[in-house]
Write a protein that holds these residues in place. Structure first.
Motif, PDB file in Angstrom:
ATOM      1  N   SER A 119      -9.116   4.097  -0.180  1.00 41.68           N
ATOM      2  CA  SER A 119      -8.139   5.132  -0.497  1.00 41.68           C
ATOM      3  C   SER A 119      -8.273   6.305   0.476  1.00 41.68           C
ATOM      4  CB  SER A 119      -8.350   5.621  -1.931  1.00 41.68           C
ATOM      5  OG  SER A 119      -9.627   6.243  -2.051  1.00 41.68           O
ATOM      6  N   ALA A 176      -8.940  -2.189  -0.121  1.00 41.68           N
ATOM      7  CA  ALA A 176      -8.208  -1.078   0.489  1.00 41.68           C
ATOM      8  C   ALA A 176      -8.911   0.235   0.167  1.00 41.68           C
ATOM      9  CB  ALA A 176      -6.767  -1.047  -0.029  1.00 41.68           C
ATOM     10  N   VAL A 220      -4.658  -3.258  -7.003  1.00 38.33           N
ATOM     11  CA  VAL A 220      -3.395  -2.774  -6.457  1.00 38.33           C
ATOM     12  C   VAL A 220      -2.332  -3.857  -6.516  1.00 38.33           C
ATOM     13  CG1 VAL A 220      -2.264  -1.788  -4.416  1.00 38.33           C
ATOM     14  CG2 VAL A 220      -4.656  -1.215  -4.930  1.00 38.33           C
ATOM     15  N   TYR A 265      -7.572  -4.853  -3.769  1.00 40.98           N
ATOM     16  CA  TYR A 265      -8.358  -4.034  -4.688  1.00 40.98           C
ATOM     17  C   TYR A 265      -8.665  -2.686  -4.038  1.00 40.98           C
ATOM     18  CZ  TYR A 265      -9.129  -8.607  -6.811  1.00 40.98           C
ATOM     19  OH  TYR A 265      -8.945  -9.842  -7.369  1.00 40.98           O
ATOM     20  N   GLN A 266      -8.664  -1.632  -4.849  1.00 34.57           N
ATOM     21  CA  GLN A 266      -8.928  -0.293  -4.347  1.00 34.57           C
ATOM     22  C   GLN A 266     -10.423  -0.001  -4.384  1.00 34.57           C
ATOM     23  OE1 GLN A 266      -6.633   2.908  -6.097  1.00 34.57           O
ATOM     24  NE2 GLN A 266      -8.283   4.396  -5.753  1.00 34.57           N
ATOM     25  N   ASP A 270     -13.128   3.395  -3.361  1.00 30.34           N
ATOM     26  CA  ASP A 270     -13.127   4.820  -3.059  1.00 30.34           C
ATOM     27  C   ASP A 270     -14.226   5.203  -2.089  1.00 30.34           C
ATOM     28  OD1 ASP A 270     -10.897   5.355  -4.575  1.00 30.34           O
ATOM     29  OD2 ASP A 270     -12.021   5.786  -6.397  1.00 30.34           O
ATOM     30  N   ALA A 303       1.894   1.964  -3.486  1.00 30.91           N
ATOM     31  CA  ALA A 303       0.809   2.541  -4.294  1.00 30.91           C
ATOM     32  C   ALA A 303       0.669   4.035  -4.033  1.00 30.91           C
ATOM     33  CB  ALA A 303      -0.497   1.820  -3.994  1.00 30.91           C
ATOM     34  N   LEU A 324       0.820  -1.210   0.000  1.00 31.99           N
ATOM     35  CA  LEU A 324       0.000   0.000   0.000  1.00 31.99           C
ATOM     36  C   LEU A 324       0.854   1.260   0.000  1.00 31.99           C
ATOM     37  CD1 LEU A 324      -2.761  -1.112   2.535  1.00 31.99           C
ATOM     38  CD2 LEU A 324      -2.931  -1.017   0.043  1.00 31.99           C
ATOM     39  N   PHE A 353      -2.832   5.423   0.301  1.00 31.50           N
ATOM     40  CA  PHE A 353      -3.575   4.650   1.301  1.00 31.50           C
ATOM     41  C   PHE A 353      -3.039   4.935   2.713  1.00 31.50           C
ATOM     42  CE2 PHE A 353      -3.836   2.179  -2.639  1.00 31.50           C
ATOM     43  CZ  PHE A 353      -5.202   1.980  -2.746  1.00 31.50           C
TER      44      PHE A 353
END
Length: 264
Positions: free
Chosen positions: A104, A102, A183, A192-193, A195, A67, A64, A70
């Motif tokens: 954001s 995950a 991700v 996976y992201q 929002d 990326a 994370l 996060f």
């Protein structure tokens, strides 16, 4: 007219300056017979095999952090020790793996002001675990899963995940959102992201009040003793008082007392 013999000199000149008459054109090289060309074989792209479950498990916080968006979710995982839970579970049961949704930084920014800080430590731990599914699932795997899906927060705190045209739709009873990107994925961990922060329904459910104590039944009072032949009241304070004159029979100390008495 006298005959003169022909001179050989003009003939020599004609021979030297007329190469097109006497010279031969070069012979053409023989043409090689045509060799049949084999049809082209289509090239199959090589699919890289998934890494074997050897060595250290994937590090969720490092993934994370790489990326880059996060920060709040990483802080939530660390403060609730969920990052350690993920690591230990991947080490102990790498065949099932884990799926992580995950949230954001934008997802946490969409919460009401102070909402995250208002949760108790137990609620924060449940919130972090609610973003975990106890098996590694690819996008296409969600076509065959049975809803509701149990989360690491417990079987009584599930979510619904459906797949439609390579898009994952998530419903918690409070939040409806979609997966916006992958991700990380291997054969042990899929990240996976999303929002939106996945809020469980029970955070907003009012528990039923506990049943109150059952009231005790009132005790019945023993009836006062009465005379057999008339209306009388007896006071057992060491003597018998007959309120109403007449013939009466009362019980005192296990003895029957009878007689004609007057009011005293």
């Amino acid at each position: 007219m006298s005959n003169h013999p022909l001179s050989p000199f003009p003939l020599l000149l004609i021979f030297l300056f007329s190469p097109t008459i006497l010279a031969q054109s070069p012979a053409q090289a023989p043409v090689a017979p045509a060799v049949p060309v084999a049809p082209a074989v289509p090239v199959t792209p090589m699919v890289q095999a998934a890494p074997t479950p050897t060595g250290d498990p994937p590090n969720i916080t490092a993934i994370l952090e790489k990326a880059g968006h996060f920060i709040t979710f990483i802080r939530l995982l660390k403060s609730t020790k969920t990052d350690t839970l993920i690591r230990n579970q991947l080490k102990a049961d790498s065949s099932n793996g884990l799926t992580v949704f995950a949230a954001s930084d934008n997802a946490f920014g969409n919460l009401s002001t102070g909402a995250l800080n208002s949760y108790s430590d137990e609620q924060k731990a449940q919130l972090a675990k609610f973003h975990l599914i106890s098996s590694v699932l690819s996008i296409t795997d969600f076509q065959t899963v049975t809803n509701p899906i149990a989360t690491e927060a417990g079987p009584s705190i599930p979510m619904n995940v459906t797949e439609s045209g390579n898009q994952l739709n998530i419903t918690t009873g409070i939040v409806n959102t979609t997966v916006t990107g992958t991700v990380y994925t291997d054969n042990r961990l899929a990240v996976y992201q999303v929002d939106r922060v996945l809020l469980p329904l029970y955070f907003f459910s009012t528990p039923a009040p506990a049943p109150g104590p059952v009231p005790s039944k009132p005790k019945k009072k023993a009836p006062a003793p009465t005379g057999l032949l008339g209306d009388a009241s007896v006071s057992l304070s060491g003597a018998v008082r007959v309120i109403q004159h007449g013939l009466g029979v009362v019980s005192y100390g296990g003895f029957l007392v009878a007689g004609l008495v007057l009011c005293v």
